[in-house]
Design an enzyme around this catalytic site. Structure first.
Site, short mmCIF file in Angstrom:
data_model
loop_
_atom_site.label_atom_id
_atom_site.label_comp_id
_atom_site.label_asym_id
_atom_site.label_seq_id
_atom_site.Cartn_x
_atom_site.Cartn_y
_atom_site.Cartn_z
CG ASP A 93 16.16 -1.76 0.40
OD1 ASP A 93 15.52 -0.72 0.19
OD2 ASP A 93 17.02 -1.86 1.30
CB CYS A 121 2.53 4.59 8.71
SG CYS A 121 2.69 6.22 7.93
CE LYS A 152 4.05 -2.78 4.27
NZ LYS A 152 4.96 -1.70 4.60
N PRO A 178 0.85 -1.20 0.00
CG PRO A 178 0.10 -0.94 2.20
CD PRO A 178 0.85 -1.89 1.31
CB ALA A 193 -0.53 7.26 1.06
N GLY A 251 7.05 -2.25 -2.79
CA GLY A 251 6.48 -0.92 -2.62
C GLY A 251 7.08 0.05 -3.60
NE ARG A 252 11.03 3.52 -0.67
CZ ARG A 252 12.16 3.96 -0.15
NH1 ARG A 252 12.53 5.22 -0.35
NH2 ARG A 252 12.93 3.15 0.55
CD GLN A 292 -1.57 -0.53 5.40
OE1 GLN A 292 -1.46 0.64 5.08
NE2 GLN A 292 -0.54 -1.36 5.52
#
Length: 341
Positions: free
Chosen positions: A205, A102, A142, A16, A18, A227-228, A72
């Site tokens: 990563d 977060c 998470k 997830p 945002a 994610g990223r 989530q």
């Protein structure tokens, strides 16, 4: 669905994020093989106290092609989180995830996100309440490795989650103090996997298909989450799936295919929200989709100042055919609070 049918070793999950993983982008990632996908982080307080037309409720809307999909939620009040889980069942999610990782001030300051790493008693109450409300729907949590390097407690946190009824634990092995800097410590994922019997999903990563297989091998994780590494690179999920199946990793798509995808992304978002929202929201995606192209800086400058879809299409058409190799590589956009999980 059983949690082991949702998270598997054959596919990577979409984390997830945002401001990024809305329904349209989740669908795109699912097309490329992401399994499962998750909504953007949803405020349990906003969901319970809002009304039917607000943004919080819209975050929970999805299409069948996104399945398996998880909602989530974040918050610090066990009763509100439990009620949010109960109400969300009307949308029929495949699982519910609780955010205890977060690191952003606006979340931590409310006792939510990474703040729960310091309050295991409240975390236990939250997980227990949500598990009761969710019924047969699996609940994952998470987490991060700890608040800072002096308080690495992912193992203890994971045990609290398991003992409170969680079906799986997702581990992002950075501390809260790291935010999104430095490197994630995959040994933390391994330690958590050794400590609990529920599935453990590793995150952090994964930038290439080989990173996914290396994480599985080094940590013993049951599945991986990206994610990223998936921001503007949905094809990474196809690459991971092929690599994990023992087949050659397909190359990243060429510029024309990326542009076709970006325009489709923009048009779908405009049809489902509005043209203005789409043009503004897509700026970061066009930045990522165009990474490495010749003349990329000029392309991005022009797209970032366009105000209509027709303007964006004209810019895209002018730059079609530009080579990727040898181009500039300054398309990595700064991470912001609104973009992080």
């Amino acid at each position: 669905m059983n949690i082991n049918e949702i998270f598997t070793r054959e596919r990577a999950a979409l984390a997830p994020l945002a401001g990024i993983t809305d329904s349209v982008y989740r669908r795109i990632c699912a097309e490329y093989g992401a399994r499962p996908v998750m909504t953007e982080m949803v405020s349990s307080d906003g969901y319970i106290r809002g009304h039917g037309s607000d943004k919080t409720l819209r975050l929970l809307r999805f299409r069948a092609s996104e399945r398996p999909l998880g909602f989530q939620f974040f918050g610090s009040d066990p009763a509100i989180l439990a009620e949010a889980a109960r109400r969300s069942l009307e949308f029929d999610p495949d699982f519910i995830d609780l955010n205890a990782g977060c690191p952003m001030k606006k979340v931590v300051g409310r006792g939510a996100g990474s703040a729960l790493l310091l309050d295991h008693a409240n975390l236990a109450r939250i997980v227990e309440g949500v598990v009761r409300s969710a019924g047969s729907v699996p609940v994952s949590v998470k987490i991060r490795s700890g608040w800072d390097h002096e308080s690495i407690n992912a193992v203890e946190t994971a045990r609290v989650c398991e003992q409170s009824g969680a079906s799986a634990v997702i581990v992002h092995p950075r501390t809260r103090s790291q935010l999104f800097s430095g490197h994630s410590d995959w040994s933390v994922i391994h330690a958590v996997k050794e400590a609990v019997s529920v599935p453990v999903i590793g995150s952090g990563d994964i930038r290439a298909a080989e990173d996914a297989s290396r994480m599985l091998a080094e940590t013993g994780a049951d599945s991986v989450m990206i994610g990223r590494g998936a921001m503007g690179r949905p094809w990474i999920f196809r690459q991971v799936a092929e690599h994990l199946a023992g087949r050659p990793v397909p190359p990243a798509p060429g510029l024309d295919e990326r542009f076709d995808l970006a325009v489709r992304h923009m048009e779908t978002l405009a049809a489902e929200v509005s043209e203005k929202f789409s043009v503004l929201n897509m700026r970061k995606f066009f930045g990522w989709y165009s990474k490495g192209m010749v003349g990329g800086a000029e392309f991005r400058q022009r797209v970032f100042t366009a105000l209509t879809m027709d303007e964006v299409r004209r810019v895209v058409d002018e730059f079609r055919g530009a080579e990727l190799e040898g181009g500039d590589h300054d398309a990595s956009l700064p991470d912001t609070e609104e973009e992080m999980d």
